[in-house]
Scaffold this motif. Structure first.
Motif, PDB file in Angstrom:
ATOM      1  N   UNK A 235       0.829  -1.205   0.000  1.00  0.00           N
ATOM      2  CA  UNK A 235       0.000   0.000   0.000  1.00  0.00           C
ATOM      3  C   UNK A 235       0.866   1.259   0.000  1.00  0.00           C
ATOM      4  N   UNK A 236       1.967   1.224   0.767  1.00  0.00           N
ATOM      5  CA  UNK A 236       2.880   2.378   0.805  1.00  0.00           C
ATOM      6  C   UNK A 236       3.549   2.554  -0.553  1.00  0.00           C
ATOM      7  N   UNK A 237       4.054   1.466  -1.124  1.00  0.00           N
ATOM      8  CA  UNK A 237       4.757   1.543  -2.406  1.00  0.00           C
ATOM      9  C   UNK A 237       3.851   2.055  -3.524  1.00  0.00           C
ATOM     10  N   UNK A 238       2.563   1.746  -3.427  1.00  0.00           N
ATOM     11  CA  UNK A 238       1.624   2.191  -4.459  1.00  0.00           C
ATOM     12  C   UNK A 238       1.196   3.637  -4.267  1.00  0.00           C
ATOM     13  N   UNK A 239       1.567   4.239  -3.135  1.00  0.00           N
ATOM     14  CA  UNK A 239       1.194   5.609  -2.861  1.00  0.00           C
ATOM     15  C   UNK A 239      -0.163   5.757  -2.221  1.00  0.00           C
ATOM     16  N   UNK A 240      -0.788   4.640  -1.837  1.00  0.00           N
ATOM     17  CA  UNK A 240      -2.116   4.697  -1.218  1.00  0.00           C
ATOM     18  C   UNK A 240      -2.064   5.283   0.185  1.00  0.00           C
ATOM     19  N   UNK A 241      -1.010   4.946   0.934  1.00  0.00           N
ATOM     20  CA  UNK A 241      -0.912   5.404   2.321  1.00  0.00           C
ATOM     21  C   UNK A 241       0.536   5.760   2.645  1.00  0.00           C
ATOM     22  N   UNK A 242       0.706   6.513   3.731  1.00  0.00           N
ATOM     23  CA  UNK A 242       2.008   6.671   4.382  1.00  0.00           C
ATOM     24  C   UNK A 242       1.830   6.158   5.800  1.00  0.00           C
ATOM     25  N   UNK A 243       2.913   5.664   6.411  1.00  0.00           N
ATOM     26  CA  UNK A 243       2.807   5.091   7.750  1.00  0.00           C
ATOM     27  C   UNK A 243       3.984   5.532   8.616  1.00  0.00           C
ATOM     28  N   UNK A 244       3.755   5.670   9.919  1.00  0.00           N
ATOM     29  CA  UNK A 244       4.901   5.828  10.824  1.00  0.00           C
ATOM     30  C   UNK A 244       5.695   4.530  10.823  1.00  0.00           C
ATOM     31  N   UNK A 245       6.986   4.617  11.092  1.00  0.00           N
ATOM     32  CA  UNK A 245       7.805   3.408  11.147  1.00  0.00           C
ATOM     33  C   UNK A 245       8.986   3.631  12.086  1.00  0.00           C
ATOM     34  N   UNK A 246       9.597   2.538  12.515  1.00  0.00           N
ATOM     35  CA  UNK A 246      10.773   2.625  13.360  1.00  0.00           C
ATOM     36  C   UNK A 246      11.945   3.174  12.547  1.00  0.00           C
ATOM     37  N   UNK A 247      12.852   3.925  13.175  1.00  0.00           N
ATOM     38  CA  UNK A 247      13.985   4.475  12.423  1.00  0.00           C
ATOM     39  C   UNK A 247      14.948   3.406  11.930  1.00  0.00           C
ATOM     40  N   UNK A 248      14.856   2.196  12.497  1.00  0.00           N
ATOM     41  CA  UNK A 248      15.706   1.093  12.058  1.00  0.00           C
ATOM     42  C   UNK A 248      15.063   0.279  10.942  1.00  0.00           C
ATOM     43  N   UNK A 249      13.887   0.698  10.460  1.00  0.00           N
ATOM     44  CA  UNK A 249      13.175  -0.064   9.429  1.00  0.00           C
ATOM     45  C   UNK A 249      13.963  -0.090   8.128  1.00  0.00           C
ATOM     46  N   UNK A 250      13.921  -1.219   7.448  1.00  0.00           N
ATOM     47  CA  UNK A 250      14.569  -1.348   6.147  1.00  0.00           C
ATOM     48  C   UNK A 250      13.694  -0.721   5.059  1.00  0.00           C
ATOM     49  N   UNK A 251      14.329  -0.077   4.122  1.00  0.00           N
ATOM     50  CA  UNK A 251      13.601   0.379   2.936  1.00  0.00           C
ATOM     51  C   UNK A 251      13.343  -0.819   2.035  1.00  0.00           C
ATOM     52  N   UNK A 252      12.112  -0.966   1.580  1.00  0.00           N
ATOM     53  CA  UNK A 252      11.765  -2.046   0.669  1.00  0.00           C
ATOM     54  C   UNK A 252      11.583  -1.483  -0.736  1.00  0.00           C
ATOM     55  N   UNK A 253      11.466  -2.372  -1.699  1.00  0.00           N
ATOM     56  CA  UNK A 253      11.316  -1.930  -3.078  1.00  0.00           C
ATOM     57  C   UNK A 253      10.099  -1.034  -3.211  1.00  0.00           C
ATOM     58  N   UNK A 254      10.320   0.157  -3.714  1.00  0.00           N
ATOM     59  CA  UNK A 254       9.248   1.110  -3.903  1.00  0.00           C
ATOM     60  C   UNK A 254       8.900   1.929  -2.684  1.00  0.00           C
ATOM     61  N   UNK A 255       9.583   1.669  -1.539  1.00  0.00           N
ATOM     62  CA  UNK A 255       9.280   2.352  -0.283  1.00  0.00           C
ATOM     63  C   UNK A 255      10.519   3.108   0.188  1.00  0.00           C
TER      64      UNK A 255
END
Length: 388
Positions: A235-255
């Motif tokens: 959903x994030x990669x498609x631009x449908x939503x943005x979300x809070x996340x931990x600062x240690x989170x990995x970036x995924x494809x498209x995110x």
């Protein structure tokens, strides 16, 4: 149907978590199964025990009356099981039960714990609800739990549970599509996301109220929807939503994972354990070969119960759970030290968070100063912050 102890445990879990879904997760059941069980219990008793409200499940007057009698029975059964297992010769050293709300540091923490206690049966319980984990610590179903507390939405810390603070104020970043215009900036302002739809996981205690409080303070009122963070990436990669996340989170494809300008969303990270009864505290203090020295960077490493730093921090049972080893002193300082090392390892390996730590001269850096100075020289960041 005759009422059994397991039914009373279920009622206590629903009351403690305030949610059938959270209680089912804690009990290892599906929500439909727990709902069916609750209906059968209510039919047997002859009245409703919980009312379903927007904020969760709350005991009715009849429910409160039943719970007042159920809790002592559950506690006595827990004590019976603990004493029987103790007489059977089980030792606490044979089992180490840890919990976490979910963090990339858990892998490194488990590795260190297995090195420290090679003969122990170490288990990990992951739950997105910090309050549920704290209840499990209080009930002696877990020895320790690593949780986060959203600023402005304090957790319900049960009596008899103490905290060792790992990070007093950690920023939460934001996950957004790589194609989002704000993703090109090193830090994102909340105003840049005013037209976006935010998504939060309702199972994460305090996340929704904390986000709404921050957005309201910024004069923003975007749409906030609920979903599961585990399935949010698409959903994030498609631009449908943005979300809070931990600062240690990995970036995924498209995110893309970016800091929020001014750090409006923050959490406190701490390790929870059962408090040591004062009368049983060892006068000689902890074993110097196993206890962790006080760390300058960990704000509040002393437990919230204000035990002196030289006091023995082993934990005693304060009401064991149904599936627990007997109580014996635990070196919680050593567990905390292993967690601290594992957390720094994952934080320093996260490029965006590492940059934030250096820019803000985070106290998280101080215990690893020599290693950090070498790394800063390599990264050509030594001049951007003074680590001292």
């Amino acid at each position: 149907m005759e009422l059994e102890v397991r039914h009373l445990r279920a009622l206590c879990a629903i009351a403690d978590t305030g949610s059938l879904r959270k209680a089912a997760r804690q009990l290892g059941m599906t929500q439909p199964s727990l709902t069916t069980q609750l209906r059968r219990i209510e039919n047997t008793i002859g009245g409703r025990l919980f009312s379903r409200e927007v904020t969760g499940s709350r005991p009715t007057p009849l429910g409160r009356s039943v719970l007042c009698r159920a809790r002592p029975i559950v506690a006595e059964m827990n004590a019976l099981l603990s004493e029987v297992r103790l007489e059977a010769g089980q030792t606490a050293d044979a089992r180490l039960r840890i919990g976490s709300t979910g963090s990339r540091a858990v892998v490194g923490w488990l590795r260190r714990l297995r090195d420290r206690y090679p003969d122990a049966d170490t288990t990990i319980h992951i739950d997105v609800s910090a309050n549920a984990l704290l209840q499990m610590v209080a009930a002696n179903q877990l020895d320790v739990a690593f949780v986060h507390e959203v600023e402005g939405a304090p957790l319900r810390v049960p009596e008899g549970v103490e905290r060792r603070v790992l990070v007093e104020r950690e920023p939460q970043f934001v996950a957004l599509a790589e194609t989002h215009p704000a993703a090109a900036r090193p830090a994102v302002r909340l105003a840049d996301l005013a037209a976006d739809q935010w998504m939060v996981d309702p199972s994460v205690d305090g996340e929704g109220p904390g986000l709404r409080r921050v957005l309201a303070a910024a004069g923003l009122n975007p749409r906030v929807v609920y979903g599961d963070y585990l399935t949010a990436a698409d959903l994030v990669a498609s631009g449908e939503v943005v979300t809070p996340c931990q600062p240690t989170a990995r970036s995924r494809q498209g995110v893309a994972v970016r800091p929020l300008h001014g750090d409006p969303l923050t959490v406190r990270l701490f390790l929870a354990s059962r408090a040591v009864p004062a009368a049983r505290t060892g006068a000689a203090g902890p074993d110097p070969d196993t206890a962790l020295p006080a760390r300058a960077w960990a704000a509040g490493t002393a437990p919230d119960t204000a035990l002196p730093p030289e006091a023995d921090t082993g934990t005693e049972a304060a009401g064991p759970g149904p599936d627990t080893a007997p109580a014996a002193p635990l070196d919680v300082d050593a567990l905390f030290g292993d967690l601290a090392d594992a957390y720094f390892e994952i934080a320093w390996a996260s490029p965006a968070y590492r940059q934030w730590l250096v820019r803000n001269e985070s106290p998280l850096l101080r215990s690893h100063e020599p290693r950090i100075r070498d790394a800063l020289d390599v990264l050509d960041l030594a001049g951007s912050a003074e680590v001292s």
